[in-house]
Scaffold this active site. Structure first.
Site: not given
Ligand SMILES: *Cc1c(COP(=O)(O)O)cnc(C)c1O
Length: 381
Positions: A196
């Site tokens: 992210k």
């Molecule tokens: C990355 C992501 C998540 C989940 O996050 P994690 O920290 O990987 O569990 C949820 N929704 C979307 C749209 C994402 O891109």
């Protein structure tokens, strides 16, 4: 055009980019031995998050998926309930609905923002009310960091008493009319996964203006242990709290959030400048009032060459590229799921691509990627 030689290193989609300030916070955790249990750095991280986003309350947890699961628990979603969500998203938006034994109903996205189609949602709410099949909650996802029009969604949902949950996992630092992504929903989930825009090395957070909601989520995230001296549990919770070490890394990352957003937007604009006029290539515009974080630089093609070939050619040059999210209604794990529309999402999956967007890429990397894309497109023209 001259053949391009391979990049000496792989140019990745979105690798972690440390600011150098994380160590200071991690050292503090070691110095105070708050490696465990949860220590003051966790509150510090939550506080810093609130200062930078404008949210009033936040609880840091182990992942964005966990934050969404808690959001559903806070909305009272139980076995047999319906939860509406977009089909064009990552599986983590939907998995917590299944964890709760609830039934997802998936919606197509609109062709402009790529987010859940609010026209469809409004229409279906009317029908669902008549059939007595209203959802308990609607999850809106800020896809690729493009902030949803939550004000509009709240207005649509208001007369039906449906909870609105923002999956803002990809949208830290995005704003709409000056308000941070997720602001205006009953609560908003964020992710600090390694890919992210900023990362804690794995983690998430649930934010809200509703203090009671966040306190209930905090309680659930710590095994729902009652505040007495012995171990007393009136309901079942989770072990979802973020660790202090992860929070420390997150503090160092939050310090540079705005710089990171600026740089992601710059990378996107540079791609658009050099590639936006190629035949068939399109970059998504921001809806009026939106300032997206441009987490990943995404584009659509006219389907030529086919995406597998496109990605393979980039890979051979040392460039990591990926297709856009595969719609949830096409996933084997969700076979038979109810979907309203879906052709817009399918088309995006058939034609869309993510390019390297990491904030530590050099100008030379950006140009290298752009040159490669130009070459691939020109070869099929
Ligand atoms: C990355 C992501 C998540 C989940 O996050 P994690 O920290 O990987 O569990 C949820 N929704 C979307 C749209 C994402 O891109």
């Amino acid at each position: 055009m001259k053949t391009q030689t391979q990049s000496p290193y792989r140019i990745l989609l979105s690798p972690p980019h440390m600011s150098g300030r994380e160590r200071k916070y991690v050292d503090e955790v070691f110095a105070t031995n708050f490696v465990a249990p949860a220590g003051p750095i966790l509150s510090r991280f939550e506080q810093m998050f609130c200062e930078r986003t404008g949210f009033s309350h936040a609880v840091a947890v182990s992942s964005g998926t966990a934050a969404l699961h808690l959001a559903l628990r806070c909305a009272g979603v139980e076995r047999g309930d319906r939860v509406w969500a977009p089909t064009f998203t990552f599986i983590a938006s939907i998995a917590p609905i299944i964890y709760q034994g609830a039934t997802p109903v998936l919606f197509d996205c609109d062709a402009h923002s790529w987010n859940i189609d609010l026209g469809l949602v409004e229409e279906e709410l009317k029908k669902a009310a008549q059939r007595n099949e209203l959802p308990k909650a609607i999850i809106a996802v800020d896809l690729y960091g493009m902030p949803c029009d939550l004000e509009h969604l709240k207005a649509i949902a208001a007369s039906y008493e449906v909870a609105v949950i923002a999956d803002s996992a990809e949208a830290i630092g995005s704003r709409r009319e000056g308000k941070h992504a997720g602001f205006g929903a009953d609560c908003a989930a964020f992710s600090f996964n390694g890919n992210k825009l900023i990362t804690t090395g794995g983690g998430g957070l649930l934010a809200s203006e509703d203090e009671k909601l966040v306190e209930y989520a905090r309680f659930l995230s710590q095994q729902a242990r009652a505040p007495v001296l012995h171990y007393e549990h009136e309901e079942i919770g989770y072990n979802y709290r973020m660790s202090s070490i992860n929070a420390a890394v997150g503090c160092g990352q939050l310090e540079v959030l705005e710089e990171r957003v600026t740089r992601r937007r710059e990378i996107f604009e540079n791609y658009r400048k050099s590639l936006g006029s190629l035949p068939g290539i399109r970059f998504p515009d921001e809806p009026a009032g939106a300032r997206a974080n441009r987490w990943l630089s995404v584009l659509t093609t006219n389907g030529r060459p086919d995406l597998a070939k496109f990605i393979l050619s980039l890979n051979e040059l040392g460039i990591e590229a990926r297709r856009l999210w595969k719609p949830m209604h096409l996933q084997g794990a969700l076979k038979g799921v109810n979907v309203i529309g879906g052709s817009v999402a399918e088309r995006l999956f058939e034609t869309g691509l993510c390019l390297p967007s990491g904030t530590d890429m050099t100008k030379a990397d950006e140009e290298f990627v752009a040159t490669a894309v130009k070459k691939i497109v020109s070869e099929i023209a």
